[in-house]
Design a protein around this motif. Sequence first.
Motif, PDB file in Angstrom:
ATOM      1  N   ILE A 293      24.962  24.845  81.199  1.00 36.53           N
ATOM      2  CA  ILE A 293      25.860  23.794  81.213  1.00 36.53           C
ATOM      3  C   ILE A 293      26.703  23.949  80.199  1.00 36.53           C
ATOM      4  N   SER A 294      26.009  24.361  78.796  1.00 36.71           N
ATOM      5  CA  SER A 294      26.916  24.215  77.522  1.00 36.71           C
ATOM      6  C   SER A 294      27.962  25.451  77.599  1.00 36.71           C
ATOM      7  N   LEU A 295      27.663  26.674  78.079  1.00 42.87           N
ATOM      8  CA  LEU A 295      28.247  27.855  78.067  1.00 42.87           C
ATOM      9  C   LEU A 295      29.606  27.865  79.247  1.00 42.87           C
ATOM     10  N   LEU A 296      29.037  27.358  80.403  1.00 45.22           N
ATOM     11  CA  LEU A 296      29.775  27.647  81.599  1.00 45.22           C
ATOM     12  C   LEU A 296      30.272  26.391  82.257  1.00 45.22           C
TER      13      LEU A 296
ATOM     14  N   ALA B   9      40.731  23.897  73.292  1.00 43.05           N
ATOM     15  CA  ALA B   9      39.841  23.058  74.163  1.00 43.05           C
ATOM     16  C   ALA B   9      38.713  23.883  74.843  1.00 43.05           C
ATOM     17  N   ILE B  10      39.200  24.849  75.483  1.00 43.46           N
ATOM     18  CA  ILE B  10      38.141  25.861  76.147  1.00 43.46           C
ATOM     19  C   ILE B  10      37.510  26.507  75.205  1.00 43.46           C
ATOM     20  N   LEU B  11      37.899  27.004  73.889  1.00 46.74           N
ATOM     21  CA  LEU B  11      36.838  27.863  73.326  1.00 46.74           C
ATOM     22  C   LEU B  11      36.022  26.863  72.848  1.00 46.74           C
ATOM     23  N   THR B  12      36.282  25.480  72.335  1.00 44.07           N
ATOM     24  CA  THR B  12      35.517  24.529  71.710  1.00 44.07           C
ATOM     25  C   THR B  12      34.371  24.315  72.698  1.00 44.07           C
ATOM     26  N   SER B  13      34.873  23.993  73.913  1.00 45.17           N
ATOM     27  CA  SER B  13      33.906  23.629  74.977  1.00 45.17           C
ATOM     28  C   SER B  13      32.846  24.569  75.491  1.00 45.17           C
ATOM     29  N   ALA B  14      33.389  26.006  74.996  1.00 43.25           N
ATOM     30  CA  ALA B  14      32.618  27.113  75.447  1.00 43.25           C
ATOM     31  C   ALA B  14      31.288  27.632  74.345  1.00 43.25           C
ATOM     32  N   MET B  15      31.285  26.817  73.333  1.00 39.42           N
ATOM     33  CA  MET B  15      30.434  27.008  72.326  1.00 39.42           C
ATOM     34  C   MET B  15      28.984  26.609  72.551  1.00 39.42           C
ATOM     35  N   ALA B  16      27.908  27.166  72.030  1.00 43.09           N
ATOM     36  CA  ALA B  16      26.677  26.864  72.255  1.00 43.09           C
ATOM     37  C   ALA B  16      26.516  25.505  71.599  1.00 43.09           C
ATOM     38  N   PRO B  17      25.283  24.929  72.115  1.00 42.40           N
ATOM     39  CA  PRO B  17      24.768  23.524  71.745  1.00 42.40           C
ATOM     40  C   PRO B  17      24.855  23.691  70.139  1.00 42.40           C
ATOM     41  N   GLY B  18      25.393  22.586  69.333  1.00 43.11           N
ATOM     42  CA  GLY B  18      25.147  22.821  67.923  1.00 43.11           C
ATOM     43  C   GLY B  18      23.923  22.542  67.389  1.00 43.11           C
ATOM     44  N   VAL B  19      23.625  22.550  65.974  1.00 44.66           N
ATOM     45  CA  VAL B  19      22.334  22.318  65.529  1.00 44.66           C
ATOM     46  C   VAL B  19      21.991  20.957  65.638  1.00 44.66           C
ATOM     47  N   ASN B  20      23.140  19.957  65.744  1.00 46.16           N
ATOM     48  CA  ASN B  20      22.924  18.752  65.890  1.00 46.16           C
ATOM     49  C   ASN B  20      22.164  18.296  67.045  1.00 46.16           C
ATOM     50  N   ALA B  21      22.177  19.226  68.084  1.00 53.95           N
ATOM     51  CA  ALA B  21      21.415  18.843  69.463  1.00 53.95           C
ATOM     52  C   ALA B  21      19.719  18.881  68.983  1.00 53.95           C
ATOM     53  N   TYR B  22      19.378  19.766  68.016  1.00 58.40           N
ATOM     54  CA  TYR B  22      18.104  19.612  67.598  1.00 58.40           C
ATOM     55  C   TYR B  22      17.920  18.386  66.780  1.00 58.40           C
ATOM     56  N   VAL B  23      18.907  18.051  65.975  1.00 65.41           N
ATOM     57  CA  VAL B  23      18.549  17.019  64.899  1.00 65.41           C
ATOM     58  C   VAL B  23      18.504  15.878  65.758  1.00 65.41           C
ATOM     59  N   PHE B  24      19.313  15.700  66.622  1.00 64.83           N
ATOM     60  CA  PHE B  24      19.097  14.454  67.572  1.00 64.83           C
ATOM     61  C   PHE B  24      17.913  14.251  68.074  1.00 64.83           C
ATOM     62  N   ALA B  25      17.449  15.533  68.914  1.00 68.77           N
ATOM     63  CA  ALA B  25      16.120  15.493  69.463  1.00 68.77           C
ATOM     64  C   ALA B  25      15.006  15.433  68.467  1.00 68.77           C
TER      65      ALA B  25
ATOM     66  N   VAL C 181      19.599  25.895  70.964  1.00 67.18           N
ATOM     67  CA  VAL C 181      20.520  26.177  69.938  1.00 67.18           C
ATOM     68  C   VAL C 181      20.476  27.730  69.877  1.00 67.18           C
ATOM     69  N   LEU C 182      19.506  28.141  69.671  1.00 68.38           N
ATOM     70  CA  LEU C 182      19.334  29.858  69.268  1.00 68.38           C
ATOM     71  C   LEU C 182      19.709  30.795  70.540  1.00 68.38           C
ATOM     72  N   MET C 183      19.094  30.258  71.688  1.00 64.81           N
ATOM     73  CA  MET C 183      19.542  31.289  72.988  1.00 64.81           C
ATOM     74  C   MET C 183      20.941  30.875  73.090  1.00 64.81           C
ATOM     75  N   GLY C 184      21.533  29.750  73.048  1.00 61.45           N
ATOM     76  CA  GLY C 184      22.820  29.722  73.396  1.00 61.45           C
ATOM     77  C   GLY C 184      23.796  30.479  72.461  1.00 61.45           C
ATOM     78  N   THR C 185      23.389  30.225  71.157  1.00 63.29           N
ATOM     79  CA  THR C 185      24.265  30.976  69.984  1.00 63.29           C
ATOM     80  C   THR C 185      24.424  32.433  70.397  1.00 63.29           C
ATOM     81  N   GLY C 186      23.169  32.989  70.720  1.00 59.26           N
ATOM     82  CA  GLY C 186      23.223  34.511  71.083  1.00 59.26           C
ATOM     83  C   GLY C 186      23.850  34.823  72.205  1.00 59.26           C
ATOM     84  N   LEU C 187      23.735  33.877  73.347  1.00 61.08           N
ATOM     85  CA  LEU C 187      24.434  34.396  74.528  1.00 61.08           C
ATOM     86  C   LEU C 187      25.933  33.979  74.429  1.00 61.08           C
ATOM     87  N   SER C 188      26.482  33.127  73.697  1.00 64.16           N
ATOM     88  CA  SER C 188      27.865  32.987  73.574  1.00 64.16           C
ATOM     89  C   SER C 188      28.582  34.152  73.164  1.00 64.16           C
TER      90      SER C 188
END
Length: 309
Positions: A234-237, A260-276, A290-297
């Motif tokens: 969902i985050s990357l695509l 807009a597209i490049l920013t929206s195509a980034m992996a979930p930020g570390v703040n996603a973990y901070v929130f959780a 966060v980890l897998m999304g960053t690698g796959l991005s």
Amino acid sequence: MTALIDVILPVFFVIGFGYLAVWKGYFDDSVVDGLMKFTQGFAIPCLLFRAISTLDLQQNFDVALLFSFYTGALVGFAASFVGARVFFKRDWEDCVAFGFCGLFSNSLLLGLPITERAYGPDALESNYAIIAIHSPFCYGVGITAMEIVRNWGGSVAALPRKVLTAMFSNALIIGISLGFVVNLGGIPVPGVLTDAVDLIARAALPAALFGLGGVLYRYRPEGDMRAILFVVSISLLLHPAIVWVLGGMNDLSTSATRSAILTSAMAPGVNAYVFANMYGRARRVAASAVLMGTGLSIITVWGWLHVLP
């Protein structure tokens, strides 16, 4: 291939160096925590303050740009929220944490350096327009949704105070707010002070990328692989695809479309973990996303760069 080598890999090499430094014991957790506290508590707020305080708000705060990006973000939140409930049978609080992963792109640590390397520093004005309301918007949505599901059937009188307190305890939002105050108020800032702030701001992105690598070492994937891949897709695509469609419908300029597209195509930020972690919900999924999304991005961003105008 040029985009991969010249634009994307240098950014991810810096992240990789941080990951390697922690893995091999050259940095321990306390040093990484200190580095991230410096970048997120001081350097990045300084960067955002300077960017917002000097931004041409009339020219760059394009309603169509913000509508395209944040509609995609909200769809990402809704899709992750519903998917967590329907496909993975999570409770409502976990669903909100899933939703935040689909909502919060890594607009700062990945979006800024990749856009700058791809299109130059002058291409960042639309990025800063998006970033200016990114944390307030995303935390506002996430905290409001979480407080609603946690207090379902109870009083909503305290909800605005809880949301505002959580948001304005965030150094990034304070930096952004001060930038708006200076910009809109036409407040002159002494040159000696702007020079000092600029010195701190220059350290923000490289130090944060290196620190991000160290942080990601902690978040090795553990189970829940289907849920993690669902959130990451969902985050990357999905998010950038929606922004692509809406940007075309809204006649965004080439520069705004790219940002807009490049920013929206980034992996979930570390703040996603901070929130959780803040709510103690779906922490394993958020951290691993966060980890897998960053690698796959590395691959998905390369693809988006190839199809961008």
